[in-house]
Scaffold this motif. Structure first.
Motif, PDB file in Angstrom:
ATOM      1  N   LYS A  89       0.820  -1.208   0.000  1.00  0.00           N
ATOM      2  CA  LYS A  89       0.000   0.000   0.000  1.00  0.00           C
ATOM      3  C   LYS A  89       0.857   1.261   0.000  1.00  0.00           C
ATOM      4  O   LYS A  89       0.503   2.259  -0.616  1.00  0.00           O
ATOM      5  N   GLU A  90       1.952   1.213   0.730  1.00  0.00           N
ATOM      6  CA  GLU A  90       2.826   2.380   0.827  1.00  0.00           C
ATOM      7  C   GLU A  90       3.734   2.482  -0.398  1.00  0.00           C
ATOM      8  O   GLU A  90       4.276   1.484  -0.864  1.00  0.00           O
ATOM      9  N   LEU A  91       3.897   3.696  -0.909  1.00  0.00           N
ATOM     10  CA  LEU A  91       4.783   3.926  -2.051  1.00  0.00           C
ATOM     11  C   LEU A  91       6.056   4.650  -1.626  1.00  0.00           C
ATOM     12  O   LEU A  91       6.675   5.357  -2.414  1.00  0.00           O
ATOM     13  N   ASN A  92       6.431   4.456  -0.357  1.00  0.00           N
ATOM     14  CA  ASN A  92       7.679   5.013   0.167  1.00  0.00           C
ATOM     15  C   ASN A  92       8.496   3.918   0.833  1.00  0.00           C
ATOM     16  O   ASN A  92       7.942   3.012   1.458  1.00  0.00           O
ATOM     17  N   GLU A  93       9.813   3.991   0.689  1.00  0.00           N
ATOM     18  CA  GLU A  93      10.726   3.058   1.363  1.00  0.00           C
ATOM     19  C   GLU A  93      11.728   3.893   2.154  1.00  0.00           C
ATOM     20  O   GLU A  93      12.267   4.878   1.645  1.00  0.00           O
ATOM     21  N   ILE A  94      11.985   3.488   3.394  1.00  0.00           N
ATOM     22  CA  ILE A  94      12.956   4.188   4.232  1.00  0.00           C
ATOM     23  C   ILE A  94      14.011   3.207   4.715  1.00  0.00           C
ATOM     24  O   ILE A  94      13.681   2.104   5.166  1.00  0.00           O
ATOM     25  N   PHE A  95      15.271   3.590   4.597  1.00  0.00           N
ATOM     26  CA  PHE A  95      16.346   2.809   5.195  1.00  0.00           C
ATOM     27  C   PHE A  95      17.379   3.760   5.786  1.00  0.00           C
ATOM     28  O   PHE A  95      17.484   4.919   5.365  1.00  0.00           O
ATOM     29  N   THR A  96      18.106   3.285   6.779  1.00  0.00           N
ATOM     30  CA  THR A  96      19.029   4.153   7.512  1.00  0.00           C
ATOM     31  C   THR A  96      20.425   3.537   7.596  1.00  0.00           C
ATOM     32  O   THR A  96      20.594   2.325   7.461  1.00  0.00           O
ATOM     33  N   LEU A  97      21.397   4.405   7.832  1.00  0.00           N
ATOM     34  CA  LEU A  97      22.779   3.997   8.104  1.00  0.00           C
ATOM     35  C   LEU A  97      23.268   4.773   9.317  1.00  0.00           C
ATOM     36  O   LEU A  97      23.012   5.979   9.427  1.00  0.00           O
ATOM     37  N   ASP A  98      23.949   4.092  10.219  1.00  0.00           N
ATOM     38  CA  ASP A  98      24.492   4.782  11.390  1.00  0.00           C
ATOM     39  C   ASP A  98      25.598   5.761  10.993  1.00  0.00           C
ATOM     40  O   ASP A  98      25.677   6.868  11.521  1.00  0.00           O
ATOM     41  N   SER A  99      26.432   5.329  10.046  1.00  0.00           N
ATOM     42  CA  SER A  99      27.539   6.195   9.634  1.00  0.00           C
ATOM     43  C   SER A  99      28.024   5.808   8.246  1.00  0.00           C
ATOM     44  O   SER A  99      27.762   4.702   7.755  1.00  0.00           O
ATOM     45  N   LEU A 100      28.728   6.760   7.625  1.00  0.00           N
ATOM     46  CA  LEU A 100      29.359   6.535   6.326  1.00  0.00           C
ATOM     47  C   LEU A 100      30.711   7.231   6.370  1.00  0.00           C
ATOM     48  O   LEU A 100      30.806   8.452   6.427  1.00  0.00           O
ATOM     49  N   GLU A 101      31.773   6.426   6.383  1.00  0.00           N
ATOM     50  CA  GLU A 101      33.120   6.968   6.535  1.00  0.00           C
ATOM     51  C   GLU A 101      33.589   7.676   5.276  1.00  0.00           C
ATOM     52  O   GLU A 101      33.030   7.495   4.190  1.00  0.00           O
ATOM     53  N   ASN A 102      34.651   8.479   5.440  1.00  0.00           N
ATOM     54  CA  ASN A 102      35.265   9.161   4.310  1.00  0.00           C
ATOM     55  C   ASN A 102      35.677   8.147   3.241  1.00  0.00           C
ATOM     56  O   ASN A 102      36.338   7.149   3.534  1.00  0.00           O
ATOM     57  N   GLY A 103      35.246   8.369   1.989  1.00  0.00           N
ATOM     58  CA  GLY A 103      35.587   7.481   0.885  1.00  0.00           C
ATOM     59  C   GLY A 103      34.680   6.271   0.752  1.00  0.00           C
ATOM     60  O   GLY A 103      34.798   5.523  -0.218  1.00  0.00           O
ATOM     61  N   GLU A 104      33.772   6.077   1.700  1.00  0.00           N
ATOM     62  CA  GLU A 104      32.899   4.907   1.665  1.00  0.00           C
ATOM     63  C   GLU A 104      31.687   5.186   0.764  1.00  0.00           C
ATOM     64  O   GLU A 104      31.211   6.313   0.666  1.00  0.00           O
ATOM     65  N   SER A 105      31.183   4.135   0.106  1.00  0.00           N
ATOM     66  CA  SER A 105      30.047   4.289  -0.794  1.00  0.00           C
ATOM     67  C   SER A 105      29.155   3.059  -0.708  1.00  0.00           C
ATOM     68  O   SER A 105      29.518   2.054  -0.086  1.00  0.00           O
TER      69      SER A 105
END
Length: 201
Positions: A89-105
């Motif tokens: 029913k929902e047309l939105n997705e949410i996901f999270t990250l605690d951190s993203l280090e320098n140079g990380e992808s």
């Protein structure tokens, strides 16, 4: 002698002050939102009913660690999203990250069936909210992509007189064609008659 020593001490203090100011202004890690990469990729053309993939790509090219990253992906309006055999029913997705280090992808992918008429433009969007290093402010970035529906697997046409008088017999011609390159099965058509319409056997 004492005056000369005093001058040297003042000069030394001035140099140390300039060095301290330079370290304060330029020694801190710099931050630019432009170096936080957020991209949404997909195909720009599709047929009605096609399942297409949306790929979110993100990267931290800053000198700081990114924290509390929250991604919100919005499917195009009217999309059909199926998970575990059920339509969502929902047309939105949410996901999270605690951190993203320098140079990380990283990247994440979502799929949806596009529904509409030929010529419709379907827009998808991704929003990112995050914090950087020890900075207290929150930052946001967004990206969108548009997909145009260029064809339909089955074309429909309904022909009828533009005007009629009460009690007049009206003939409707319903034309449907398979315009895809594949065989299509399980088609169901639903026809809604006008109010006050009486079907003649």
């Amino acid at each position: 002698m004492a005056q000369k020593l005093l001058k040297w001490l003042i000069l030394l203090a001035l140099v140390l002050f300039i060095v301290a100011v330079a370290i304060f202004l330029f020694g801190k890690p710099s931050f630019s939102e432009d170096q936080v990469i957020l991209e949404l990729e997909s195909q720009t053309q599709a047929s009605v009913g096609d399942e297409i993939a949306y790929k979110i790509k993100y990267a931290n090219m800053t000198k700081l660690e990114l924290r509390s990253l929250k991604f919100k992906f919005s499917y195009p309006e009217g999309s059909v999203v199926i998970k575990n055999g059920e339509v969502q029913k929902e047309l939105n997705e949410i996901f999270t990250l605690d951190s993203l280090e320098n140079g990380e992808s990283g990247e994440k992918e979502f799929q949806a069936f596009l529904v509409g008429d030929r010529g419709n433009i379907k827009n998808a969007k991704v929003e990112l909210e995050f914090k950087a290093g020890s900075l207290r402010s929150s930052f946001t970035k967004t990206d969108t992509i548009s997909t145009t529906l260029v064809s339909v697997p089955v074309s429909l046409a309904l022909v009828a007189p533009p005007t009629v008088v009460s009690g007049q017999t009206v003939n409707y011609i319903f034309d449907y064609r398979n315009e895809s390159s594949d065989n299509i099965s399980g088609i169901k058509f639903e026809f809604s008659y006008p109010d006050g319409f009486t079907i003649l056997e």
